[in-house]
Design an enzyme around this catalytic site. Structure first.
Site, mmCIF file in Angstrom:
data_model
loop_
_atom_site.group_PDB
_atom_site.id
_atom_site.type_symbol
_atom_site.label_atom_id
_atom_site.label_comp_id
_atom_site.label_asym_id
_atom_site.label_seq_id
_atom_site.Cartn_x
_atom_site.Cartn_y
_atom_site.Cartn_z
ATOM 1 N N ALA A 173 -16.399 -8.597 11.566
ATOM 2 C CA ALA A 173 -17.566 -7.705 11.726
ATOM 3 C C ALA A 173 -17.715 -7.263 13.183
ATOM 4 C CB ALA A 173 -18.821 -8.416 11.258
ATOM 5 N N PHE A 174 -17.832 -8.220 14.096
ATOM 6 C CA PHE A 174 -17.871 -7.968 15.546
ATOM 7 C C PHE A 174 -19.015 -7.057 15.978
ATOM 8 C CE2 PHE A 174 -13.384 -8.205 14.045
ATOM 9 C CZ PHE A 174 -13.191 -9.528 14.369
ATOM 10 N N GLN A 195 -12.611 -19.018 18.690
ATOM 11 C CA GLN A 195 -13.492 -17.923 19.115
ATOM 12 C C GLN A 195 -13.118 -17.445 20.520
ATOM 13 O OE1 GLN A 195 -16.259 -16.289 17.365
ATOM 14 N NE2 GLN A 195 -14.765 -17.096 15.947
ATOM 15 N N CYS A 228 0.812 -1.216 0.000
ATOM 16 C CA CYS A 228 0.000 0.000 0.000
ATOM 17 C C CYS A 228 0.846 1.267 0.000
ATOM 18 C CB CYS A 228 -0.947 0.019 1.195
ATOM 19 S SG CYS A 228 -0.108 0.136 2.778
ATOM 20 N N MET A 265 -18.388 -14.714 8.954
ATOM 21 C CA MET A 265 -17.524 -13.551 9.199
ATOM 22 C C MET A 265 -16.251 -13.976 9.916
ATOM 23 S SD MET A 265 -20.293 -11.790 11.696
ATOM 24 C CE MET A 265 -21.205 -12.723 12.907
ATOM 25 N N VAL A 279 12.285 11.048 -2.043
ATOM 26 C CA VAL A 279 11.474 9.921 -1.585
ATOM 27 C C VAL A 279 12.152 8.586 -1.894
ATOM 28 C CG1 VAL A 279 9.299 8.685 -1.892
ATOM 29 C CG2 VAL A 279 9.296 11.157 -1.698
ATOM 30 N N CYS A 327 -4.073 -9.041 13.257
ATOM 31 C CA CYS A 327 -5.208 -9.932 13.048
ATOM 32 C C CYS A 327 -6.227 -9.591 14.131
ATOM 33 C CB CYS A 327 -4.777 -11.394 13.188
ATOM 34 S SG CYS A 327 -6.173 -12.536 13.189
ATOM 35 N N GLY A 382 11.800 5.627 0.891
ATOM 36 C CA GLY A 382 10.899 4.686 1.576
ATOM 37 C C GLY A 382 9.434 5.017 1.382
ATOM 38 N N GLU A 434 -19.291 -14.442 21.879
ATOM 39 C CA GLU A 434 -19.068 -13.224 22.651
ATOM 40 C C GLU A 434 -18.459 -13.410 24.047
ATOM 41 O OE1 GLU A 434 -23.220 -12.438 21.937
ATOM 42 O OE2 GLU A 434 -22.741 -10.383 21.411
#
Ligand SMILES: Cc1cc2nc3c(=O)[nH]c(=O)nc-3n(C[C@H](O)[C@H](O)[C@H](O)COP(=O)(O)OP(=O)(O)OC[C@H]3O[C@@H](n4cnc5c(N)ncnc54)[C@H](O)[C@@H]3O)c2cc1C
Ligand code: FES
Ligand code: FES
Length: 1359
Positions: A826-827, A1223, A77, A1067, A286, A152, A288, A1290
């Protein structure tokens, strides 16, 4: 200019294929190039700013001088495509696939259950792959370092580490096979053997494999380390020989790339750079791109001309001389690190003081991917206030060589070098060529210090470099140099403080005189940007104190002073423990006699794990661009409360590529969504009530055009006077969303009368950003006939999106089909907010009659979509001398933000859970959702429970502190026992909760460890250990009856393959895998015959949200129902031909005209809560768990490490232990983030500061407990859910609070050394700031505290 020809032609390779590009736009980064241009969608967008690692790829280059290929993990990115000339890029697709051959790195993360939603997985895979390319047999330390830059949000990292640990060379291990202690130096814990190769195997049990019936000593395993694909270097793509020839030929030409807004020149000689810089002094250099890239992307700073000297050899030279080493300014941090490590190995120890101090900082600077590209020169010249290198370079007497048309000069990096924020002594036309790092002289010592919000991959809060030189053979200070970062606009020196000490012997006296001078010299005003003022000031003192101790020890070692460091101070200089111990995951075996083919109850890999690990898994934004597709960008309010006077969109419409601007007036149907009976505008029309509220949206042909269009919309506002940000302000102004809730058991006033003691207190619990790795994403495609819309989106509630879009467009729901393939996390954050975004996107698609895509950038997502509610809990309790609590009166104020969303339901759930595990006979709870001018908060895993229970446990903790007893004793004393009634009169049996409690105490040997901890704390003044044991009783299901229903549709095709559709959205929680297991059991066929393609509102209508830990319970029953129907229909055929096979039954059924398609339905429990009567049956049953955590805290920095976690959970008979344990671990880790790390910060005018992983820290690999044991309670059943299982999505989140309370326990020990006892303020999150200040050391107490109200703080308190 050199005589080289100019060209804008790039040659590079991607996954072994040659790419030639002309005239690339300099603003094109590798990530969108791979994803959109090359259709390689494995690398993911998670933040766009180098902070999450989701976009990690491997970049390889040939180096002429060493004649070798160098492989680096980089963030795609931030990597401009025009820097790729001569490079080979390898993406996750290039290393293996399910179609050809998996790479072991892909296989192992999948099989070890290290991929849940999978959005982070390709990045993890590529970080690990690159490590293995460089070091095929890594150590555990190498692995954790390689993964430090990868976030993560699902797994808790343990399974990822376990999977990758299998690559470790056996010689890195003790080879004890679990018999004795490991070479890592860890001592054997009492119930475990301790061999690092044991890989999580308990003697007689083992840890992990998805293969059904992998047994060890007759027990099922979670993950089998046998039969894994071996690492085979012949599988790797070779570095393209053409690139070697190209590089060796030395034929380099200047390259120029001209984009829409930027011209990028890549010169090949230093002279050329000097020439360019003299003509364009404003142009950045520029290499990096880790600073300039962020400026352009996030701050809207435009640099029309950029000089990128990546191919100028002079900037990369590392040259050793007897006086020191000169390091090229263009060298990346990784190259600098390698060069310094080399010198430390070869030079005498005494000469490498600066080198070692720099190495210490380099080890913690960002993650690997950033270090591989960010340059030394860039770090120095960027002059960040909290640069990690600059304080050390400055203290270490380093010098910078710069060049310009005016010639070369050497600038000492002393106190005059840094002149302000982002400014140094360099003239605009000067280029940094190299940095000279001198060897240390006799009697000279250099040390580095650093404290950051997270131990790794986080910019320092405060850092420092300190150098002392003692007079020959004495302790008298000849020279002293101290530089700090993070305490001003740039690196600052503390020369006055140094003067206090210079000339004096190193000792308490000199130091005591220095502290007040330091406090005066390094002055931070109370409203300083970045906040944390008292903490930052305390750190300046604490670092100096640490330096003092270090040097005292050194002088003693050298025999110069006789007073050695006091015993209890020694640990202050040691790092926190960091060695992993084997972790155990224990679960129930399947019942005797269960057929081997039946997968229920057996660990089974997430059904998409391999696709996720190979990058083949398709997420919403991975879908190819459709014909004529437009991109949507939102325009949001910059005001917290204002009238919209005017909206001028003309400038936006005039921009290239902009097609339209969508406002509220364009909505053909309902302009509002209704949640909890209250309307919420889709797009603000007349008034805005928070910063970040959506006002209009720009659609354009590309994302950059849409963004520029959005930036060009001009909105004129009239500020409104009434602003409410905090809950206190809301209480004062009675600004609430109705209804306010109240519940009471017993008689609270009587309870207080009865009590021996009364205590009052409060706790603030900060909010929490969902930080799902996949930001909100959707694609709306108008079918072009009868108003039909196909909507691909990432939501937990497809039916809500469908109905809402239909209402918004004023069409029937039967025209809208929502498709959810999978969600990248999502959570709770992808229900209401996604619905609103989908409605706006649908309006754009409807109006333009073209497909419209919306993918929020991380910053937008954090700004717009709200978070977990911050909560203020105020309590009054009555308790007896023995610790029994007789009465509790608790008030909860949740900061709901500007709209109701689901807040009224959340504050109701708060009151349904505030008893937790305790039978307090007289208790009253009141809760309110406060309406404020902050972005509207929403559901988040636990739905208010993690906040309310923290208050409850704080109450217990206060009683324990008051009585001077361990908190677990007070907890135990007050627990429910025997047949019980909740405070809303629901009967339940707490037996399994008590079993979890007892088992957790036993498993964690709490009694012995309490003793060990007391001893440790007695012998260590500034390192303290703490322990906490916390229970949970969590209600499963929706207290609104209709939400508990579910449906399924199962088709059997003629070849015997089965397609299962159900209402749950995948999810990462593994619902599709579990549904596959259910179908497999019911149809008696292998899971390989069963497919689940997507969740689709036209296949299964009227679905309920995948939430409340209820997805498997409800959908599992529906799938079961459908499969039972089908199996029954086959009965006559089965009877006729009992041997089958399955395929022949299906063929026969079709020929005999038996329907091979069936729906299944589950009505669900009739749950309810009657608030009038204050009674009900709001839950189907309770899930129970208990967690014990031990931490070690550095009281001088507030850093801590979780040494050990033991969790015992009653989840009935788990359908899939690997998924359920995943979980539990993931939720626990998210809880640790909530309670100890994650901080949302708002400005006094209501602007969210924390809009990306740079400012908002979630747990990373460095936060995994060193020992992480999960035990699923044996011999338990649950008659209320499918196959006797229990919901688990949960509950474990709250158990992250055991780290919070363990920290509080450690802090209490530190306070006791400081002469303080009893309850104390300890709010959540217990960040290093909170913990360090609460320890109240003598140094911290020196920091003057500004009177609240006498200044405007940088950030407001939201709860
Ligand atoms: C996610 C992330 C985490 C980070 N964490 C840390 C951290 O923990 N600690 C820390 O100290 N830093 C950290 N940084 C900052 C990082 O170290 C700097 O951004 C980096 O060193 C800048 O180097 P660059 O080559 O990328 O600079 P660029 O972005 O390429 O350039 C930055 C600036 O430096 C100037 N410049 C560069 N080279 C020269 C030269 N040779 N001569 C003259 N001017 C020059 C440019 O003109 C430009 O103004 C982090 C950055 C990111 C993105
Ligand atoms: S997307 Fe590149 S690091 Fe986050
Ligand atoms: S699996 Fe890592 S973010 Fe979901």
């Amino acid at each position: 200019m050199s005589g080289n020809q100019e060209s804008g032609c790039l040659t590079f390779y991607v996954n072994g294929k040659k790419v030639t590009e002309r005239d690339v736009d300099p603003e094109t980064m590798l990530l969108p190039y791979l994803r959109k241009r090359m259709r390689l969608t494995g690398a993911k967008y998670g933040c766009g700013g180098g902070g999450c690692g989701a976009c990690t790829v491997m970049l390889s280059r040939y180096q002429v001088h060493s004649r070798s290929v160098v492989h680096c993990a980089v963030n795609a990115c931030l990597l401009p495509v025009c820097q790729l000339h001569g490079a080979a890029v390898t993406t996750v697709e290039g290393i293996g696939s399910t179609k050809t051959k998996l790479h072991p790195v892909q296989e192992r993360i999948a099989k070890a259950h290290g991929s849940q939603c999978g959005f982070c997985t390709p990045g993890m895979v590529m970080s690990m792959y690159t490590l293995l390319r460089n070091k095929p047999q890594p150590t555990m330390e190498d692995i954790t370092e390689a993964l430090a830059g990868n976030l993560c949000r699902c797994t808790g990292y343990r399974p990822i580490l376990d999977g990758y640990k299998t690559f470790c060379e056996s010689s890195n291990c003790c080879q004890n096979s679990g018999a004795k202690s490991c070479s890592s130096g860890n001592s054997i814990s009492e119930n475990n053997s301790n061999c690092c190769q044991q890989n999580g195997k308990e003697p007689g049990r083992a840890n992990g494999n998805e293969v059904t019936d992998d047994l060890e000593n007759g027990h099922l395993k979670l993950f089998n380390i046998d039969n894994l694909l071996p690492l085979d270097p012949t599988q790797d793509l070779i570095f393209p020989p053409e690139l070697i020839r190209m590089t060796e030929s030395g034929l380099q030409a200047t390259q120029t790339f001209r984009g829409e807004r930027i011209t990028w020149v890549s010169p090949v000689s230093l002279d050329e750079v000097v020439d360019l810089k003299s003509r364009h002094p404003e142009a950045p250099i520029v290499i990096g791109n880790t600073n300039i890239g962020l400026d352009i992307k996030f701050k809207g700073i435009l640099h029309p001309f950029i000089i990128s000297p990546t191919r100028v050899p002079d900037l990369f030279v590392v040259k050793n001389t007897p006086q020191g080493v000169s390091v090229g300014a263009g060298c990346s941090m990784s190259v600098v690190r390698a060069a310094l490590e080399d010198l430390v190995r070869t030079l005498p120890l005494g000469q490498t003081e600066v080198h070692r101090a720099l190495l210490q900082q380099l080890g913690n600077l960002a993650g690997q991917q950033i270090r591989n590209v960010a340059t030394l020169g860039g770090n120095i010249v960027s002059a960040y206030p909290n640069s990690d290198l600059n304080p050390v370079l400055a203290a270490g007497n380093c010098r910078l060589t710069v060049v310009s048309k005016g010639g070369r000069r050497e600038i000492p990096m002393n106190k005059d070098f840094f002149v302000g924020f982002g400014k140094t002594l360099l003239n605009p036309d000067e280029i940094a060529v190299s940095v000279f790092i001198p060897i240390s002289r006799k009697g000279e010592f250099v040390r580095a210090f650093r404290q950051a919000p997270r131990k790794e991959n986080a910019l320092a809060t405060v850092n420092a470099g300190m150098r002392v030189r003692f007079h020959d053979g004495s302790s008298v200070v000849d020279e002293l140099s101290i530089f700090y970062g993070g305490v001003g606009p740039c690196t600052v020196g503390a020369s006055k403080t140094c003067q206090q000490i210079i000339g004096r012997p190193w000792g308490e006296e000199a130091l005591t005189a220095a502290y007040p001078v330091l406090l005066e010299e390094i002055l931070l005003p109370p409203s300083a940007p970045g906040g944390k003022v008292a903490f930052r000031r305390a750190l300046t003192l604490n670092f100096l104190f640490k330096f003092f101790l270090q040097m005292q020890q050194k002088l003693a070692e050298m025999g110069i002073i006789t007073d050695d460091l006091e015993q209890d101070m020694r640990s202050s200089l040691e790092a926190l423990p960091n060695d992993f111990l084997p972790s155990y995951q224990e679960f129930q075996d399947v019942l005797e006699g269960q057929p081997g083919q039946d997968p229920v109850g057996r660990p089974m890999m997430h059904r998409s794990a391999l696709s996720q690990a190979t990058g083949e898994a398709v997420y919403c934004d991975d879908m190819p661009k459709t014909e004529g597709e437009l991109f949507l960008s939102l325009v949001t309010s910059t005001k917290a409360h204002a009238k919209i006077l005017n909206m001028d969109v003309s400038a936006a419409l005039a921009l290239p590529g902009v097609v339209d601007v969508i406002t509220a007036r364009d909505i053909p149907g309902k302009k509002f969504r209704m949640f909890c009976g209250m309307n919420e505008e889709l797009l603000a029309e007349k008034e805005v009530t928070c910063v970040g509220q959506m006002v209009c949206a720009v659609v354009a042909d590309t994302k950059p055009h849409a963004k520029r269009g959005a930036a060009a919309v001009k909105i004129t506002y009239e500020d409104q006077p009434e602003l409410v940000f905090t809950v206190e302000e809301a209480i004062e102004k009675k600004s609430f969303f109705e209804p306010l809730r109240e519940i009471e058991r017993g008689n609270v006033s009587e309870g207080f009368k009865m009590a021996d003691h009364i205590h009052e207190g409060e706790i603030r619990i900060g909010g929490q950003e969902h930080f799902y790795m996949e930001t909100q994403s959707m694609l709306v495609i108008p079918v072009g006939e009868e108003g039909e819309m196909n909507v691909y989106l990432s939501t937990q509630h497809p039916a809500m999106a469908q109905d809402s879009i239909a209402e918004t467009l004023d069409i029937p729901s039967n025209r809208v089909t929502c498709h959810i393939k999978r969600i990248g996390g999502a959570f709770g954050g992808k229900v209401t907010k996604t619905t609103i975004l989908a409605c706006i996107t649908a309006v754009a698609a409807w109006k333009t009659e073209r497909s419209v895509r919306l993918v929020l950038e991380r910053g937008e997502d954090m700004l717009i979509t709200g978070a977990r509610h911050p909560v203020l809990g105020q309590y009054k309790i009555g308790y007896m001398k023995d610790g029994r609590i007789t009465a509790a009166d608790v008030k909860y104020y949740a900061n709901a933000g500007n709209t109701a969303d689901e807040s009224p339901l959340i504050v109701a759930k708060i009151l349904l859970h505030f008893d937790n595990a305790y039978n307090i006979p007289n208790m009253r709870g009141r809760s309110a959702a406060c309406k404020t001018n902050l972005p509207s908060n929403t559901a988040f895993r636990g739905f208010g429970v993690p906040q309310c229970m923290l208050v409850t446990e704080s109450i217990i903790n206060d009683v324990a502190l008051k009585l001077g007893r361990p908190a677990e004793e007070i907890r135990e004393l007050n627990m429910y026992r025997g047949s019980s009634l909740t405070h809303y009169k629901m009967p339940f049996d707490p037996e399994n909760m008590l079993r979890c409690w007892e088992e957790c105490k036993r498993r964690s040997s709490i009694q012995r460890r309490r003793g060990d901890i007391a001893q440790f704390n007695q012998h260590n003044r500034f390192k303290k250990r703490g322990l906490a044991l916390v229970p949970i009783k969590y209600g499963i299901g929706f207290d609104i009856a209709f939400l508990n229903q579910a449906a399924a549709l199962v088709h059997i095709f003629q070849d015997g393959s089965v397609l299962v559709n159900h209402g749950g959205a995948e999810m990462g929680q593994g619902i599709h895998t579990k549904m596959q297991q259910v179908a497999s059991r019911e149809l008696r066929i292998p899971t390989s015959l069963i497919h689940i393609s997507e969740t689709n509102t036209h296949m299964v209508p009227n679905t309920c949200p995948s939430a409340a830990s209820f997805g498997t319970d409800a959908n599992g029953m529906a799938v079961k129902d459908a499969c039972e129907t089908l199996y029954k229909r086959l009965e006559p055929i089965r009877k006729r031909n009992p041997e089958g096979p399955w395929q022949s039954w299906i063929k026969a059924a079709f020929l005999e005209k038996i329907s091979l398609s069936a729906t299944g339905y589950y009505r669900g429990h009739d749950l309810y809560m009657d608030w009038e009567k204050q009674e009900g049956q709001p839950y189907a049953y309770f899930t129970y768990g208990v967690c014990c955590c031990e931490v070690e805290l550095d009281c001088l920095t507030g850093d801590y490490r979780t040494i050990r976690t033991d969790m015992v959970f009653d989840i009935g008979r788990s359908i899939n232990p690997s998924i359920d344990i995943g979980q539990i671990e993931g939720a626990f880790t998210q809880g640790v983030g909530l309670y100890t790390m994650e901080e949302l910060k708002f400005s006094p005018s209501g602007v969210l500061y924390t809009r990306g992983p740079g400012q908002y820290k979630i747990p990373a690999v460095c936060d995994v407990p060193l020992q992480f044991n999960i035990y699923l309670l044996r011999g338990t059943q649950n008659p209320h859910a499918i196959y006797s299982s229990k919901g688990i999505g949960e509950p474990a989140l709250f158990l992250g609070s055991s780290v919070f309370f363990a920290l509080k326990d450690a802090v209490a020990a530190a306070r006791s050394d400081a002469g303080l006892s009893g309850p104390f303020e300890f709010h959540s999150p217990a960040t290093p700031e909170t913990a360090c200040l609460a320890c109240a050391s003598h140094l911290t107490q020196m920091v003057p505290i500004s009177k609240p109200g006498s200044f405007q703080p940088w950030a407001i308190e939201t709860p």
